[in-house]
Motif scaffolding. Sequence first.
Motif, PDB file in Angstrom:
ATOM      1  N   ARG A 138     -31.105 -56.740 -54.532  1.00  0.00           N
ATOM      2  CA  ARG A 138     -30.546 -56.430 -53.218  1.00  0.00           C
ATOM      3  C   ARG A 138     -29.251 -57.197 -52.975  1.00  0.00           C
ATOM      4  O   ARG A 138     -28.314 -56.681 -52.377  1.00  0.00           O
ATOM      5  CB  ARG A 138     -31.573 -56.758 -52.134  1.00  0.00           C
ATOM      6  CG  ARG A 138     -32.798 -55.848 -52.153  1.00  0.00           C
ATOM      7  CD  ARG A 138     -33.772 -56.194 -51.060  1.00  0.00           C
ATOM      8  NE  ARG A 138     -34.979 -55.359 -51.123  1.00  0.00           N
ATOM      9  CZ  ARG A 138     -36.049 -55.554 -50.385  1.00  0.00           C
ATOM     10  NH1 ARG A 138     -36.079 -56.563 -49.521  1.00  0.00           N
ATOM     11  NH2 ARG A 138     -37.097 -54.765 -50.502  1.00  0.00           N
ATOM     12  N   ALA A 139     -29.238 -58.444 -53.436  1.00  0.00           N
ATOM     13  CA  ALA A 139     -28.022 -59.251 -53.286  1.00  0.00           C
ATOM     14  C   ALA A 139     -26.887 -58.701 -54.138  1.00  0.00           C
ATOM     15  O   ALA A 139     -25.715 -58.969 -53.871  1.00  0.00           O
ATOM     16  CB  ALA A 139     -28.309 -60.702 -53.671  1.00  0.00           C
ATOM     17  N   LEU A 140     -27.231 -57.906 -55.137  1.00  0.00           N
ATOM     18  CA  LEU A 140     -26.218 -57.318 -56.016  1.00  0.00           C
ATOM     19  C   LEU A 140     -25.868 -55.892 -55.608  1.00  0.00           C
ATOM     20  O   LEU A 140     -25.064 -55.227 -56.266  1.00  0.00           O
ATOM     21  CB  LEU A 140     -26.721 -57.331 -57.463  1.00  0.00           C
ATOM     22  CG  LEU A 140     -26.902 -58.724 -58.074  1.00  0.00           C
ATOM     23  CD1 LEU A 140     -27.628 -58.625 -59.416  1.00  0.00           C
ATOM     24  CD2 LEU A 140     -25.566 -59.415 -58.243  1.00  0.00           C
ATOM     25  N   GLY A 141     -26.464 -55.421 -54.516  1.00  0.00           N
ATOM     26  CA  GLY A 141     -26.157 -54.088 -54.020  1.00  0.00           C
ATOM     27  C   GLY A 141     -26.712 -52.964 -54.864  1.00  0.00           C
ATOM     28  O   GLY A 141     -26.180 -51.844 -54.858  1.00  0.00           O
ATOM     29  N   LEU A 142     -27.810 -53.227 -55.599  1.00  0.00           N
ATOM     30  CA  LEU A 142     -28.419 -52.208 -56.446  1.00  0.00           C
ATOM     31  C   LEU A 142     -29.679 -51.649 -55.789  1.00  0.00           C
ATOM     32  O   LEU A 142     -30.258 -52.276 -54.914  1.00  0.00           O
ATOM     33  CB  LEU A 142     -28.788 -52.804 -57.809  1.00  0.00           C
ATOM     34  CG  LEU A 142     -27.633 -53.334 -58.671  1.00  0.00           C
ATOM     35  CD1 LEU A 142     -28.185 -54.001 -59.913  1.00  0.00           C
ATOM     36  CD2 LEU A 142     -26.677 -52.213 -59.046  1.00  0.00           C
ATOM     37  N   ASN A 143     -30.094 -50.475 -56.243  1.00  0.00           N
ATOM     38  CA  ASN A 143     -31.397 -49.961 -55.829  1.00  0.00           C
ATOM     39  C   ASN A 143     -32.286 -49.864 -57.061  1.00  0.00           C
ATOM     40  O   ASN A 143     -31.851 -50.142 -58.179  1.00  0.00           O
ATOM     41  CB  ASN A 143     -31.265 -48.608 -55.121  1.00  0.00           C
ATOM     42  CG  ASN A 143     -30.638 -47.554 -56.010  1.00  0.00           C
ATOM     43  OD1 ASN A 143     -31.105 -47.291 -57.111  1.00  0.00           O
ATOM     44  ND2 ASN A 143     -29.562 -46.934 -55.529  1.00  0.00           N
ATOM     45  N   ASP A 144     -33.533 -49.469 -56.854  1.00  0.00           N
ATOM     46  CA  ASP A 144     -34.479 -49.424 -57.967  1.00  0.00           C
ATOM     47  C   ASP A 144     -34.977 -48.008 -58.225  1.00  0.00           C
ATOM     48  O   ASP A 144     -36.141 -47.789 -58.552  1.00  0.00           O
ATOM     49  CB  ASP A 144     -35.657 -50.362 -57.711  1.00  0.00           C
ATOM     50  CG  ASP A 144     -36.358 -50.059 -56.396  1.00  0.00           C
ATOM     51  OD1 ASP A 144     -35.844 -49.218 -55.627  1.00  0.00           O
ATOM     52  OD2 ASP A 144     -37.415 -50.665 -56.130  1.00  0.00           O
ATOM     53  N   ALA A 145     -34.057 -47.044 -58.101  1.00  0.00           N
ATOM     54  CA  ALA A 145     -34.422 -45.648 -58.339  1.00  0.00           C
ATOM     55  C   ALA A 145     -34.836 -45.444 -59.791  1.00  0.00           C
ATOM     56  O   ALA A 145     -34.220 -45.987 -60.712  1.00  0.00           O
ATOM     57  CB  ALA A 145     -33.244 -44.740 -58.000  1.00  0.00           C
ATOM     58  N   ALA A 146     -35.901 -44.658 -59.996  1.00  0.00           N
ATOM     59  CA  ALA A 146     -36.392 -44.382 -61.336  1.00  0.00           C
ATOM     60  C   ALA A 146     -35.463 -43.394 -62.047  1.00  0.00           C
ATOM     61  O   ALA A 146     -34.590 -42.773 -61.436  1.00  0.00           O
ATOM     62  CB  ALA A 146     -37.807 -43.818 -61.263  1.00  0.00           C
ATOM     63  N   TYR A 147     -35.660 -43.240 -63.344  1.00  0.00           N
ATOM     64  CA  TYR A 147     -34.824 -42.345 -64.146  1.00  0.00           C
ATOM     65  C   TYR A 147     -35.720 -41.376 -64.915  1.00  0.00           C
ATOM     66  O   TYR A 147     -36.895 -41.636 -65.161  1.00  0.00           O
ATOM     67  CB  TYR A 147     -33.960 -43.151 -65.126  1.00  0.00           C
ATOM     68  CG  TYR A 147     -34.744 -44.188 -65.909  1.00  0.00           C
ATOM     69  CD1 TYR A 147     -35.491 -43.836 -67.034  1.00  0.00           C
ATOM     70  CD2 TYR A 147     -34.757 -45.518 -65.507  1.00  0.00           C
ATOM     71  CE1 TYR A 147     -36.216 -44.765 -67.731  1.00  0.00           C
ATOM     72  CE2 TYR A 147     -35.485 -46.465 -66.190  1.00  0.00           C
ATOM     73  CZ  TYR A 147     -36.213 -46.089 -67.314  1.00  0.00           C
ATOM     74  OH  TYR A 147     -36.955 -47.013 -68.007  1.00  0.00           O
ATOM     75  N   SER A 148     -35.143 -40.265 -65.301  1.00  0.00           N
ATOM     76  CA  SER A 148     -35.870 -39.261 -66.083  1.00  0.00           C
ATOM     77  C   SER A 148     -35.648 -39.531 -67.572  1.00  0.00           C
ATOM     78  O   SER A 148     -34.840 -40.394 -67.956  1.00  0.00           O
ATOM     79  CB  SER A 148     -35.371 -37.859 -65.741  1.00  0.00           C
ATOM     80  OG  SER A 148     -34.018 -37.716 -66.154  1.00  0.00           O
ATOM     81  N   ARG A 149     -36.337 -38.780 -68.421  1.00  0.00           N
ATOM     82  CA  ARG A 149     -36.166 -38.926 -69.870  1.00  0.00           C
ATOM     83  C   ARG A 149     -34.737 -38.570 -70.286  1.00  0.00           C
ATOM     84  O   ARG A 149     -34.146 -39.244 -71.138  1.00  0.00           O
ATOM     85  CB  ARG A 149     -37.174 -38.013 -70.586  1.00  0.00           C
ATOM     86  CG  ARG A 149     -37.096 -38.072 -72.089  1.00  0.00           C
ATOM     87  CD  ARG A 149     -38.223 -37.269 -72.726  1.00  0.00           C
ATOM     88  NE  ARG A 149     -39.503 -37.933 -72.531  1.00  0.00           N
ATOM     89  CZ  ARG A 149     -40.649 -37.493 -73.044  1.00  0.00           C
ATOM     90  NH1 ARG A 149     -40.671 -36.381 -73.761  1.00  0.00           N
ATOM     91  NH2 ARG A 149     -41.776 -38.140 -72.828  1.00  0.00           N
ATOM     92  N   GLU A 150     -34.188 -37.547 -69.677  1.00  0.00           N
ATOM     93  CA  GLU A 150     -32.813 -37.145 -70.002  1.00  0.00           C
ATOM     94  C   GLU A 150     -31.815 -38.221 -69.567  1.00  0.00           C
ATOM     95  O   GLU A 150     -30.832 -38.489 -70.271  1.00  0.00           O
ATOM     96  CB  GLU A 150     -32.480 -35.809 -69.316  1.00  0.00           C
ATOM     97  CG  GLU A 150     -33.259 -34.599 -69.842  1.00  0.00           C
ATOM     98  CD  GLU A 150     -34.714 -34.600 -69.382  1.00  0.00           C
ATOM     99  OE1 GLU A 150     -35.024 -35.284 -68.377  1.00  0.00           O
ATOM    100  OE2 GLU A 150     -35.534 -33.908 -70.018  1.00  0.00           O
ATOM    101  N   GLN A 151     -32.052 -38.799 -68.417  1.00  0.00           N
ATOM    102  CA  GLN A 151     -31.161 -39.854 -67.930  1.00  0.00           C
ATOM    103  C   GLN A 151     -31.241 -41.102 -68.805  1.00  0.00           C
ATOM    104  O   GLN A 151     -30.231 -41.764 -69.039  1.00  0.00           O
ATOM    105  CB  GLN A 151     -31.511 -40.185 -66.475  1.00  0.00           C
ATOM    106  CG  GLN A 151     -31.151 -39.078 -65.496  1.00  0.00           C
ATOM    107  CD  GLN A 151     -31.745 -39.305 -64.115  1.00  0.00           C
ATOM    108  OE1 GLN A 151     -32.759 -39.991 -63.945  1.00  0.00           O
ATOM    109  NE2 GLN A 151     -31.124 -38.719 -63.094  1.00  0.00           N
ATOM    110  N   LEU A 152     -32.424 -41.387 -69.306  1.00  0.00           N
ATOM    111  CA  LEU A 152     -32.586 -42.529 -70.206  1.00  0.00           C
ATOM    112  C   LEU A 152     -31.791 -42.314 -71.489  1.00  0.00           C
ATOM    113  O   LEU A 152     -31.171 -43.247 -72.017  1.00  0.00           O
ATOM    114  CB  LEU A 152     -34.067 -42.730 -70.534  1.00  0.00           C
ATOM    115  CG  LEU A 152     -34.405 -43.890 -71.479  1.00  0.00           C
ATOM    116  CD1 LEU A 152     -33.948 -45.219 -70.894  1.00  0.00           C
ATOM    117  CD2 LEU A 152     -35.910 -43.916 -71.761  1.00  0.00           C
ATOM    118  N   PHE A 153     -31.770 -41.089 -71.972  1.00  0.00           N
ATOM    119  CA  PHE A 153     -31.000 -40.791 -73.178  1.00  0.00           C
ATOM    120  C   PHE A 153     -29.505 -40.938 -72.912  1.00  0.00           C
ATOM    121  O   PHE A 153     -28.761 -41.456 -73.763  1.00  0.00           O
ATOM    122  CB  PHE A 153     -31.305 -39.373 -73.671  1.00  0.00           C
ATOM    123  CG  PHE A 153     -30.585 -39.011 -74.940  1.00  0.00           C
ATOM    124  CD1 PHE A 153     -30.865 -39.670 -76.120  1.00  0.00           C
ATOM    125  CD2 PHE A 153     -29.619 -38.018 -74.939  1.00  0.00           C
ATOM    126  CE1 PHE A 153     -30.191 -39.350 -77.302  1.00  0.00           C
ATOM    127  CE2 PHE A 153     -28.936 -37.684 -76.102  1.00  0.00           C
ATOM    128  CZ  PHE A 153     -29.231 -38.356 -77.293  1.00  0.00           C
TER     129      PHE A 153
END
Length: 370
Positions: free
Chosen positions: A126-141
Amino acid sequence: MTRSTARRTGLRQLIVLIILAALVYCWGLSASAVDRWYVGGIYPGIALALRTISAPVPFSLGDLLYAGLIAWLIFSLVRAALKLVRNRSRETFEKFGLALLRTLLILYLAFKLLWGLNYNRQPAYRALGLNDAAYSREQLFLLGQFILQKTNDTKQAAVSMPQLSKTELLTGAVSAYRQMEERNALFRYERPSVKAVTSSWLTSMAGIEGYYIPLTGEANINTGIPGFALPFVTCHEIAHQTGIAYEDEANLLGYLTAVNSADARFRYAAYYQALRYILLEMALRSDPAYLKLKARISPAVRADFTLERNFWQQYDSSVSSYMSATFDRFLKLNDQEKGIKSYQDIVVWLWNIYGPLLQKEHRKSIKPRA
């Protein structure tokens, strides 16, 4: 002092310790209170004082203190056991129980106040301005392709550079943290205290690359591991010194620090480690793209994977398995539900750092021409 007086004194001490432990535990239930009074209050002073004391010592002061503490605990337990064997009275059992409980409470308070309350702070992302949205298999690739290319490129830039000396490793890590501090105060790091482990052989037998010692504020690095991995390990352990307790978040700060370094050897260590985590994540998911990505690893990077694998294989032992299980349990006791698997959560942060841009570029590349 009579026995009854000594017993009352011991009970009073125990009650005081129980109250203090309860207060510290309740303190940890409020992340905002921990952030305000501990993270933004007493911890920086404690950490700075500990590193000021330990930094001038040329060896790991924490290793020495831990060895002494373990020896004292073993001696005390053996002595207490002998007393119980010789005298099995109720009074002897009470004394043993009270002494054991006092010791455990003191160790709990020392750990929580010296460093452990950092487990209860607000998440670093949060201090770095990030979120924790998950990713799909295609996004991981997509992420894997990007990190792989960066790994291959930085290896090419670093391959002609000599291995970092211990001095260069420390100065490079400190310089990288100071550079990152200009972007975010979360990276503030003063009075460096980074040491080589006392025994690289024993540490490697336990399967450990580095560890933080709350008693002395030292970051201990296993300098026996392959040299190309040391910059990331050093930046990871320094993150613990700054008060980042969770392993995935220490990975995050370690990665961001190393990858933004001016030194190609630091950048390579960061990308290499990130690639390891991504490949492991794909393998755990039985992702068919795993082999496709793996095939694109350059020969020089592949050689480092082989070197690292061969290094750890020579230390493959039951000690490593036992230590992994013990550390896994320790992490779970400190609110890391995934235990040792929490190291793998760095992939989530990597996707949230690079994902939006990667998706945008990917959409452009597949957009049909008019």
